[in-house]
Structure formats: structure tokens, C-alpha cells
Write an enzyme that holds these catalytic residues in place. Structure first.
Site, mmCIF file in Angstrom:
data_model
loop_
_atom_site.group_PDB
_atom_site.id
_atom_site.type_symbol
_atom_site.label_atom_id
_atom_site.label_comp_id
_atom_site.label_asym_id
_atom_site.label_seq_id
_atom_site.Cartn_x
_atom_site.Cartn_y
_atom_site.Cartn_z
ATOM 1 N N LEU A 171 0.828 -1.214 0.000
ATOM 2 C CA LEU A 171 0.000 0.000 0.000
ATOM 3 C C LEU A 171 0.864 1.267 0.000
ATOM 4 O O LEU A 171 0.674 2.162 -0.813
ATOM 5 C CB LEU A 171 -0.923 -0.016 1.229
ATOM 6 C CG LEU A 171 -1.926 1.130 1.345
ATOM 7 C CD1 LEU A 171 -2.974 1.045 0.245
ATOM 8 C CD2 LEU A 171 -2.637 1.085 2.710
ATOM 9 N N ARG A 183 19.551 -10.414 40.094
ATOM 10 C CA ARG A 183 20.546 -9.339 40.221
ATOM 11 C C ARG A 183 20.541 -8.795 41.646
ATOM 12 O O ARG A 183 19.490 -8.356 42.150
ATOM 13 C CB ARG A 183 20.204 -8.226 39.232
ATOM 14 C CG ARG A 183 21.082 -7.010 39.331
ATOM 15 C CD ARG A 183 22.474 -7.292 38.816
ATOM 16 N NE ARG A 183 23.287 -6.081 38.761
ATOM 17 C CZ ARG A 183 24.591 -6.091 38.582
ATOM 18 N NH1 ARG A 183 25.244 -7.243 38.453
ATOM 19 N NH2 ARG A 183 25.263 -4.955 38.527
ATOM 20 N N GLU A 217 0.988 0.043 9.801
ATOM 21 C CA GLU A 217 -0.463 -0.225 9.785
ATOM 22 C C GLU A 217 -1.229 0.918 10.452
ATOM 23 O O GLU A 217 -2.191 0.713 11.183
ATOM 24 C CB GLU A 217 -0.757 -1.589 10.412
ATOM 25 C CG GLU A 217 -0.073 -2.696 9.619
ATOM 26 C CD GLU A 217 -0.569 -4.081 9.911
ATOM 27 O OE1 GLU A 217 -1.722 -4.218 10.333
ATOM 28 O OE2 GLU A 217 0.205 -5.025 9.697
ATOM 29 N N GLY A 259 1.952 7.819 2.604
ATOM 30 C CA GLY A 259 2.046 6.931 3.767
ATOM 31 C C GLY A 259 0.735 6.924 4.522
ATOM 32 O O GLY A 259 -0.172 6.131 4.237
ATOM 33 N N SER A 260 0.591 7.864 5.479
ATOM 34 C CA SER A 260 -0.654 7.919 6.262
ATOM 35 C C SER A 260 -1.857 8.194 5.379
ATOM 36 O O SER A 260 -2.975 7.827 5.720
ATOM 37 C CB SER A 260 -0.544 9.003 7.341
ATOM 38 O OG SER A 260 0.504 8.711 8.224
ATOM 39 N N ILE A 315 7.650 -2.455 2.338
ATOM 40 C CA ILE A 315 6.702 -3.550 2.160
ATOM 41 C C ILE A 315 7.245 -4.843 2.777
ATOM 42 O O ILE A 315 8.209 -5.431 2.286
ATOM 43 C CB ILE A 315 6.368 -3.745 0.661
ATOM 44 C CG1 ILE A 315 5.913 -2.407 0.037
ATOM 45 C CG2 ILE A 315 5.299 -4.828 0.479
ATOM 46 C CD1 ILE A 315 4.768 -1.707 0.733
ATOM 47 N N THR A 316 6.603 -5.266 3.867
ATOM 48 C CA THR A 316 7.000 -6.493 4.569
ATOM 49 C C THR A 316 6.779 -7.693 3.644
ATOM 50 O O THR A 316 5.736 -7.784 2.995
ATOM 51 C CB THR A 316 6.157 -6.646 5.859
ATOM 52 O OG1 THR A 316 6.301 -5.458 6.631
ATOM 53 C CG2 THR A 316 6.600 -7.854 6.685
HETATM 54 C C1 LIG Z 1 8.970 -1.929 9.602
HETATM 55 C C2 LIG Z 1 7.884 -1.418 8.722
HETATM 56 C C3 LIG Z 1 7.086 -2.291 8.016
HETATM 57 C C4 LIG Z 1 6.090 -1.818 7.160
HETATM 58 N N1 LIG Z 1 5.345 -2.707 6.433
HETATM 59 C C5 LIG Z 1 4.447 -2.229 5.528
HETATM 60 C C6 LIG Z 1 3.749 -3.129 4.661
HETATM 61 O O1 LIG Z 1 3.907 -4.360 4.742
HETATM 62 N N2 LIG Z 1 2.909 -2.611 3.720
HETATM 63 C C7 LIG Z 1 2.711 -1.260 3.597
HETATM 64 O O2 LIG Z 1 1.947 -0.866 2.732
HETATM 65 N N3 LIG Z 1 3.350 -0.377 4.423
HETATM 66 C C8 LIG Z 1 4.217 -0.835 5.370
HETATM 67 N N4 LIG Z 1 4.895 0.047 6.182
HETATM 68 C C9 LIG Z 1 4.672 1.465 6.013
HETATM 69 C C10 LIG Z 1 3.901 2.121 7.151
HETATM 70 O O3 LIG Z 1 2.577 1.665 7.148
HETATM 71 C C11 LIG Z 1 4.038 3.633 6.992
HETATM 72 O O4 LIG Z 1 5.389 3.951 7.314
HETATM 73 C C12 LIG Z 1 3.052 4.382 7.868
HETATM 74 O O5 LIG Z 1 1.747 4.232 7.384
HETATM 75 C C13 LIG Z 1 3.372 5.881 7.954
HETATM 76 O O6 LIG Z 1 3.572 6.445 6.688
HETATM 77 P P1 LIG Z 1 4.878 7.336 6.436
HETATM 78 O O7 LIG Z 1 6.051 6.566 6.902
HETATM 79 O O8 LIG Z 1 4.855 7.825 5.052
HETATM 80 O O9 LIG Z 1 4.715 8.563 7.438
HETATM 81 P P2 LIG Z 1 3.860 9.915 7.177
HETATM 82 O O10 LIG Z 1 2.490 9.591 6.709
HETATM 83 O O11 LIG Z 1 4.683 10.837 6.373
HETATM 84 O O12 LIG Z 1 3.754 10.457 8.661
HETATM 85 C C14 LIG Z 1 4.831 11.171 9.302
HETATM 86 C C15 LIG Z 1 4.312 11.660 10.656
HETATM 87 O O13 LIG Z 1 3.189 12.537 10.464
HETATM 88 C C16 LIG Z 1 2.085 12.065 11.209
HETATM 89 N N5 LIG Z 1 0.840 12.365 10.485
HETATM 90 C C17 LIG Z 1 0.526 12.074 9.192
HETATM 91 N N6 LIG Z 1 -0.708 12.490 8.916
HETATM 92 C C18 LIG Z 1 -1.203 13.067 10.021
HETATM 93 C C19 LIG Z 1 -2.435 13.703 10.373
HETATM 94 N N7 LIG Z 1 -3.460 13.801 9.515
HETATM 95 N N8 LIG Z 1 -2.570 14.194 11.625
HETATM 96 C C20 LIG Z 1 -1.570 14.056 12.523
HETATM 97 N N9 LIG Z 1 -0.392 13.468 12.266
HETATM 98 C C21 LIG Z 1 -0.212 12.982 11.036
HETATM 99 C C22 LIG Z 1 2.300 10.569 11.355
HETATM 100 O O14 LIG Z 1 1.599 10.031 12.444
HETATM 101 C C23 LIG Z 1 3.811 10.534 11.545
HETATM 102 O O15 LIG Z 1 4.114 10.818 12.877
HETATM 103 C C24 LIG Z 1 5.881 -0.418 7.069
HETATM 104 C C25 LIG Z 1 6.664 0.469 7.806
HETATM 105 C C26 LIG Z 1 7.654 -0.009 8.626
HETATM 106 C C27 LIG Z 1 8.493 0.968 9.413
#
Ligand SMILES: Cc1cc2nc3c(=O)[nH]c(=O)nc-3n(C[C@H](O)[C@H](O)[C@H](O)COP(=O)(O)OP(=O)(O)OC[C@H]3O[C@@H](n4cnc5c(N)ncnc54)[C@H](O)[C@@H]3O)c2cc1C
Length: 409
Positions: free
Chosen positions: A151, A294, A389, A157-158, A183-184
Site C-alpha cells: 500500500l 541481580r 499499519e 504513507g498515512s 513492504i514487509t
Molecule cells: C517496519 C515497517 C514495516 C512496514 N510494512 C508495511 C507493509 O507491509 N505494507 C505497507 O503498505 N506499508 C508498510 N509500512 C509502512 C507504514 O505503514 C508507513 O510507514 C506508515 O503508514 C506511515 O507512513 P509514512 O512513513 O509515510 O509517514 P507519514 O504519513 O509521512 O507520517 C509522518 C508523521 O506525520 C504524522 N501524520 C501524518 N498524517 C497526520 C495527520 N493527519 N494528523 C496528525 N499526524 C499525522 C504521522 O503520524 C507521523 O508521525 C511499514 C513500515 C515499517 C516501518
């Protein structure tokens, strides 16, 4: 290990794991409780023998747990929620929670691999897939030819609706171009649920989910190294360059991709919450052991009030998180949609697992800061669970929206 658990280890796991879900569903009576306890003992025994002893080395080397997959498939863990007719163990939510909690206690990288394979991918194919898609993919998922959930994109991301991957419909099928990140199971699996904007006759028909074989020409998965935690999992970036799939690879409806994604995340977040409870429980168990062994100031540190405060706080967090996961199990067994309960459990359990692992490092003092004990790995692994997630902020917003009816995203 008790006699019951030793006895169970002599059995094929798949036999231990299989029972009619109706039996578990009745809940409350002696037989059901003992079946779940037997399942827990079995998974724990497997983890004690095969997973825990090697977790530190895998973590240090960022080594994928390939050698564990045949055993996990053999005993039924990799197909835990896949129906028996497709080669799985056919567990319901109560049994699945037990399996995932135990894996989460032993090695969260491995738990994550299983959670994605089952919670996100197998359950989606069961819910949205045609008979052909189920027959094509589910037996392989149960055998350890893993599934991935594609996804997230570098720019989405979010907010996945910002995704730019495109699947263009041509005269003989779909051509997918785009990029995915984090992507896991994305580079060492067999199939990826790829979400992309469907374009038909030049019109954007909306986000659509495609079941893409990872060996399809144009699909390139590259492992990401240098993660803080979950270091032995396969976390990949994907380049999708002219990947060709057919109409029969669409999962659900064209334009129905977000429905597929959101229903998958309901299952995935439940799994994540259960795994986080397992991780937090492990943090407490190793801390209790350490604190009783300990000695400082002439006695075990377990007798110090401020150490007990740390241990008690961990216990309270675990009990609370576990209760929230119980509430999700109950609703899932009743067949009731439970996004509010799932987000609540995911948010609390993952944050609680970070707090518990952090306290566990504190209980271990300087020894908690090196990997002689598992607590620093637990803390690094727990940290990842509040990000994927749906971050903790996203869970707050989902809960807030469900409570008020107003979206604050
Ligand atoms: C180890 C690992 C495994 C993963 N596995 C998968 C997988 O299998 N498949 C997959 O599709 N993805 C996967 N992901 C991706 C993961 O789901 C995303 O990293 C996550 O959804 C956040 O997106 P981003 O990293 O782009 O952060 P961003 O969306 O850029 O967010 C950055 C910060 O802004 C905050 N933020 C964003 N929008 C808002 C809002 N509206 N209000 C307040 N705060 C906000 C967030 O909470 C965060 O603190 C994985 C990530 C990791 C680290």
C-alpha cells in the site's frame, strides 16, 4: 516444561492446531480453555526450541529467518487462519491471537512476517478473492510462499489516497507502473497485493488491488537495511515497471481497492495488537527473572520499591492491553465489525509495548543497553509497531472520527 507441553511437542503441530472453530467459539468452559492453553504451550515450546535461541543472531546479522519457515509451515503456523481445504489450520480469532501473541513474545520480526502473510494477505484473499484466486494463492501462503501488502508509497504513507502507482487497462490486461516502500515480505515472498490507480480509457477509476506474483517481469523488490528494529524481517522497496497482470488478478472490484485495504488493516491491526501484548509480556518475564537474580545493596533488586514500581507498571499495561485484545476477539468471533475496538487495541497495545520494553531496559541497568539480554531488541522492535499499519496519530484520528462522526485527518 510441563508434561502436557512435552506431550504436545511429540505430535505434529498441524494436528494440535486443528480443531473446529465452533469448539473454541463456545468460550468459557473447561475444554475450550484447555484447548487454547494447549495451543499456547505448543507454540511457546516451538519458539523456545527454534526461535528464541537464534533471535539475537538474526537481529545482529539482519538475517531473514528462512530456515524457520519450513518448520513453521509444517506445524501449521504459517497457515493458521487459512481453512483446511486450502492447506491451513483453520483457526478462528481466539486461536490466531494465541499464535501471534507467542510469536510476538519470541521474535517480532517473525511475528511481523506471519501477521502480514495471514492478517493482511490470506484474510483479504479469503474475504475478497474468487474461488480461483483462493485456490491459486492460499495453499502456497500456508506452505511459506509468503504474501505481501503493497500500500505505502514514498509520497503516500498515512494518506494512501495520494498514491501515484497506476494500472492502465489495455486490450489484453493491465500494466502497472509505480513504486512502493516499506513492504514487509515484499522481496522474498510469492505474491504482493499491489494497490494502484486503475486507469480505463484514460479515466481514473480509483484505487484497485491487484494480486501480483513477485516473479512477474518488471517487479523488483529490494530489501531495506539499517532498520532500528524488526531487523530480520524482509522490508522492501518495490519498483513496478510495466508489470503485466490480467483481469483475474484484480482482488475485489475495480475501484474497490480502499475497501480491500481498510478491511485488511482491521485484521492486520488486531494481529499487531496481539503481537504487542506478547512482546510486552516477554519484557516483563525477562525483567522479573533478572530482578530476582541481580543483587545490589545486599539483596535482589526485585525487593527495591522503585524497581517494583517499574514491574507493576508493566503488569498493569499488559493486563489492560490484553483486555482490549480480548474485546476484539469477542467481536470477531461474533462476526461483528469492530474498527473502533481494533484501533483502540492497536493504539494502546503498541504504545504499551514500547513503555514496557523501555522499563525492561531500565530494570536491566547497563546490561539492558547491550544485547546480552533480549530487552534492547524488544525496545527496538516495539518502536516499529507504533508506526506501521497506521501510526499512533492515525489511530487517534480513526477513534476520534468514530466517536464524533467528524474526520480530523
Ligand atoms: C517496519 C515497517 C514495516 C512496514 N510494512 C508495511 C507493509 O507491509 N505494507 C505497507 O503498505 N506499508 C508498510 N509500512 C509502512 C507504514 O505503514 C508507513 O510507514 C506508515 O503508514 C506511515 O507512513 P509514512 O512513513 O509515510 O509517514 P507519514 O504519513 O509521512 O507520517 C509522518 C508523521 O506525520 C504524522 N501524520 C501524518 N498524517 C497526520 C495527520 N493527519 N494528523 C496528525 N499526524 C499525522 C504521522 O503520524 C507521523 O508521525 C511499514 C513500515 C515499517 C516501518
Amino acid at each position: 516444561m510441563g508434561a502436557v507441553a512435552s506431550g504436545l511437542r511429540a505430535l505434529r503441530w498441524s494436528e494440535v492446531l486443528r480443531w473446529p472453530s465452533a469448539t473454541v467459539r463456545q468460550g468459557g468452559d473447561e475444554v475450550d480453555a484447555s484447548e487454547l492453553a494447549a495451543l499456547r504451550d505448543s507454540v511457546r515450546a516451538f519458539c523456545d526450541e527454534h526461535v528464541r535461541p537464534t533471535a539475537r543472531e538474526r537481529d545482529r546479522a539482519e538475517a531473514y529467518p528462512a530456515e524457520l519457515l519450513p518448520g513453521l509451515a509444517e506445524v501449521g503456523v504459517l497457515g493458521a487462519v487459512i481453512p483446511e481445504e486450502h492447506g491451513g489450520a483453520g483457526l478462528d480469532a481466539a486461536g490466531y491471537r494465541v499464535v501471534i501473541e507467542e510469536l510476538g513474545a519470541a521474535d517480532s520480526s517473525l511475528r511481523s512476517l506471519v501477521s502480514v502473510n495471514l492478517g493482511l494477505v490470506a484474510r483479504s484473499i479469503l474475504r475478497w478473492g474468487t474461488e480461483e484466486q483462493q485456490a491459486r494463492w492460499l495453499p502456497g501462503l500456508a506452505r511459506g510462499e509468503l504474501g505481501a501488502f503493497g500500500l505505502t508509497e514514498p509520497g503516500a504513507g498515512s494518506n494512501p489516497s495520494q498514491m501515484t502507482s497506476r494500472a492502465v487497462r489495455g486490450p489484453d490486461g493491465w500494466t502497472i507502473d509505480g513504486a512502493k516502500i516499506f513492504i514487509t515480505n515484499g522481496s522474498l515472498g510469492a505474491v504482493t497485493m499491489v494497490f494502484a490507480r486503475a486507469v480505463v480509457d484514460g479515466q481514473d477509476r480509483g484505487i484497485t488491488c491487484f494480486l501480483v506474483p513477485q516473479d512477474a517481469p518488471g517487479y523488483v523488490g529490494t530489501q531495506i537495511h539499517g532498520k532500528l528494529g524488526l531487523r530480520s524481517g524482509d522490508t522492501a522497496e518495490l519498483a513496478l515497471d510495466g508489470v503485466r497482470v490480467g483481469d483475474d488478478d484484480v482482488l475485489g472490484e475495480v475501484g474497490g481497492g480502499m475497501k480491500v485495504a481498510l478491511s485488511a488493516l482491521d485484521d492486520g491491526r488486531f494481529s499487531l495488537a496481539a503481537g504487542a501484548v506478547g512482546l510486552a509480556r516477554e519484557a516483563l518475564e525477562v525483567s522479573l527473572r533478572y530482578a530476582s537474580e541481580r543483587e545490589q545493596w545486599g539483596g535482589p533488586i526485585a525487593g527495591k520499591q522503585l524497581v517494583q514500581e517499574l514491574l507493576a507498571a508493566m503488569h498493569v499495561d499488559i493486563q489492560a492491553a490484553s483486555g482490549l485484545v480480548d474485546a476484539v476477539v469477542e467481536r470477531k468471533l461474533a462476526g461483528v465489525r469492530c474498527t473502533l475496538e481494533v484501533s483502540t487495541a492497536k493504539l494502546f497495545a503498541t504504545e504499551a509495548s514500547v513503555r514496557c520494553a523501555d522499563r525492561a531496559v531500565q530494570v536491566h541497568g547497563g546490561y539492558g543497553y547491550v544485547d546480552e539480554y533480549p530487552v534492547q531488541r524488544l525496545l527496538r522492535d516495539a518502536r516499529g509497531t507504533t508506526l506501521y499499519e497506521g501510526t499512533s496519530q492515525v489511530q487517534h484520528l480513526i477513534i476520534g472520527r468514530l466517536l464524533t462522526g467528524v474526520s480530523a485527518f
